[in-house]
Write a protein that holds these residues in place. Structure first.
Motif: not given
Length: 67
Positions: A37-62
């Motif tokens: 969470r952005n401490p200034a406004n509470g918006y959700r933030l996702f690390k780009r690296r985490d998104l890339e790793q998530f995509l790789k996990r999905i590809e492996r499981s597929a």
């Protein structure tokens, strides 16, 4: 040092993963994708690296599922 440019907002994360913003919110709430969470406004933030790793996990499981 982590920079704000290392993160994506919900809309961009959804675009990267090819899903809706509500799906991203649900996945983060369910713990499937780490969310920060952005401490200034509470918006959700996702690390780009985490998104890339998530995509790789999905590809492996597929690849492991029999067709």
């Amino acid at each position: 040092m982590t920079k704000l440019s290392d993160y994506a907002l919900t809309a961009e994360a959804a675009d990267i993963l090819g899903v809706s913003q509500n799906t991203i919110r649900t996945w983060s709430k369910d713990g499937k994708i780490p969310v920060h969470r952005n401490p200034a406004n509470g918006y959700r933030l996702f690390k780009r690296r985490d998104l890339e790793q998530f995509l790789k996990r999905i590809e492996r499981s597929a690849k492991q599922k029999p067709k």
